[in-house]
Write a protein that holds these residues in place. Structure first.
Motif, PDB file in Angstrom:
ATOM      1  N   ASP A  46       0.957  -1.496   0.056  1.00 31.75           N
ATOM      2  CA  ASP A  46      -0.094   0.204  -0.039  1.00 31.75           C
ATOM      3  C   ASP A  46       0.967   1.324   0.091  1.00 31.75           C
ATOM      4  OD1 ASP A  46      -2.508   1.179  -0.063  1.00 31.75           O
ATOM      5  OD2 ASP A  46      -2.005   2.032   2.121  1.00 31.75           O
ATOM      6  N   ARG A  49       2.368   1.812  -3.490  1.00 31.00           N
ATOM      7  CA  ARG A  49       1.476   1.912  -4.469  1.00 31.00           C
ATOM      8  C   ARG A  49       1.165   3.635  -4.347  1.00 31.00           C
ATOM      9  NH1 ARG A  49      -3.703   3.621  -3.794  1.00 31.00           N
ATOM     10  NH2 ARG A  49      -3.787   2.794  -1.741  1.00 31.00           N
ATOM     11  N   LYS A  50       0.934   4.255  -2.990  1.00 27.22           N
ATOM     12  CA  LYS A  50       0.984   5.561  -3.148  1.00 27.22           C
ATOM     13  C   LYS A  50       1.857   6.106  -3.636  1.00 27.22           C
ATOM     14  CE  LYS A  50      -2.235   4.967   1.043  1.00 27.22           C
ATOM     15  NZ  LYS A  50      -1.909   5.062   2.428  1.00 27.22           N
ATOM     16  N   SER A  52       3.968   5.253  -6.204  1.00 25.71           N
ATOM     17  CA  SER A  52       4.155   4.897  -7.594  1.00 25.71           C
ATOM     18  C   SER A  52       3.244   5.764  -8.659  1.00 25.71           C
ATOM     19  CB  SER A  52       3.770   3.311  -7.777  1.00 25.71           C
ATOM     20  OG  SER A  52       4.426   2.595  -6.879  1.00 25.71           O
ATOM     21  N   ILE A  55       1.477   0.838 -12.570  1.00 28.13           N
ATOM     22  CA  ILE A  55       1.713  -0.551 -12.326  1.00 28.13           C
ATOM     23  C   ILE A  55       2.964  -0.787 -12.357  1.00 28.13           C
ATOM     24  CG2 ILE A  55       0.895  -2.930 -12.817  1.00 28.13           C
ATOM     25  CD1 ILE A  55      -1.628  -1.848 -13.670  1.00 28.13           C
ATOM     26  N   LEU A  58       5.159   0.572  -9.655  1.00 27.84           N
ATOM     27  CA  LEU A  58       5.001  -0.337  -8.515  1.00 27.84           C
ATOM     28  C   LEU A  58       5.561  -1.544  -8.472  1.00 27.84           C
ATOM     29  CD1 LEU A  58       3.452  -0.757  -5.615  1.00 27.84           C
ATOM     30  CD2 LEU A  58       1.339  -1.501  -6.944  1.00 27.84           C
ATOM     31  N   TYR A 144      -6.097  -2.406 -11.652  1.00 28.49           N
ATOM     32  CA  TYR A 144      -4.528  -2.869 -11.768  1.00 28.49           C
ATOM     33  C   TYR A 144      -4.111  -3.868 -12.519  1.00 28.49           C
ATOM     34  CZ  TYR A 144      -3.374   0.564  -8.243  1.00 28.49           C
ATOM     35  OH  TYR A 144      -3.114   1.843  -7.426  1.00 28.49           O
ATOM     36  N   LEU A 147      -1.113  -6.494 -12.491  1.00 27.03           N
ATOM     37  CA  LEU A 147      -0.088  -6.407 -11.227  1.00 27.03           C
ATOM     38  C   LEU A 147       0.022  -7.918 -10.532  1.00 27.03           C
ATOM     39  CD1 LEU A 147       1.351  -4.780  -9.027  1.00 27.03           C
ATOM     40  CD2 LEU A 147      -0.737  -4.529  -7.998  1.00 27.03           C
ATOM     41  N   CYS A 149       2.085  -8.940  -7.284  1.00 26.92           N
ATOM     42  CA  CYS A 149       2.985  -8.380  -6.195  1.00 26.92           C
ATOM     43  C   CYS A 149       4.043  -9.312  -5.701  1.00 26.92           C
ATOM     44  CB  CYS A 149       1.971  -8.282  -4.913  1.00 26.92           C
ATOM     45  SG  CYS A 149       0.811  -6.599  -4.995  1.00 26.92           S
TER      46      CYS A 149
END
Length: 202
Positions: A46, A49-50, A52, A55, A58, A144, A147, A149
């Motif tokens: 999270d 993500r903020k 980036s 995608i 990130l 997204y 994506l 992770c």
């Protein structure tokens, strides 16, 4: 991003529900609580993500974090495994078997599901994980797209390979199947210099 509250997938034993650490003095595995790991990883994703732009940015950020861990953790695993151990791996297949086996098991409590070589591209290999542990904690919003992770884990692999003298680019790709919707392929592309060195030793 939100926590994934589904129950652990079937087929995973108790040991695979935790992330292992190493006490480098006793060489005994320390265990990190799965709930704590879930919370921590969700917060990391999270936060990144903020920061980036998109995608790809990130995934690059997650990869970079994993890379730093892979560089350091490799030496700890070698200590734990007693890595014949003053032996340095000089073959691509040898270092990949180590990553796929002892290295992976030390982190996730089990070996990765598969290790494959590309049929068409000589410098490409794949480590395949049917149920990536960290992906189980993340619910990816529909906007997204693709994506994954597990870019974080790809970074761990890349860091370990680079520290071993096998420069490579490692990326995580969704490869879902009916039985394993979280199935992920870690695509490993070795630098041409690594392949050339391998050919000289053959």
């Amino acid at each position: 991003m939100s926590h994934n509250t589904t129950q652990p997938a079937s087929g995973l034993n108790k040991r695979s529900q935790v992330l292992s650490g190493i006490n480098i003095i006793t060489k005994k595995s320390d265990v990190i609580n799965l709930s704590s790991l879930s919370f921590l990883f969700c917060e990391i994703v999270d936060w990144e993500r903020k920061q980036s732009k998109n995608i790809q940015d990130l995934e690059n950020r997650l990869n970079g974090l994993g890379y730093q861990i892979g560089q350091r953790y490799l030496e700890l695993v070698k200590i734990k495994e007693g890595f014949k151990l003053n032996k340095r791996e000089i073959k691509i297949i040898g270092i990949l078997q180590f990553i796929h086996g002892p290295f992976w098991k030390s982190i996730f409590g089990k070996m990765a599901n598969e290790l494959e070589k590309s049929q068409n591209i000589p410098n490409e290999y794949m480590i395949i994980e049917n149920i990536p542990m960290l992906n189980r904690f993340i619910s990816v919003p529909s906007d997204y797209g693709d994506l994954n992770c597990s870019a974080f884990v790809a970074g761990i692999i890349e860091g370990a390979l680079d520290s071993s003298g096998f420069s490579a680019n490692v990326t995580a790709h969704n490869a879902e199947s009916e039985q394993n919707p979280l199935r992920t392929v870690f695509l490993i592309k070795f630098d041409q210099s690594v392949v050339s060195r391998e050919n000289l030793r053959s």
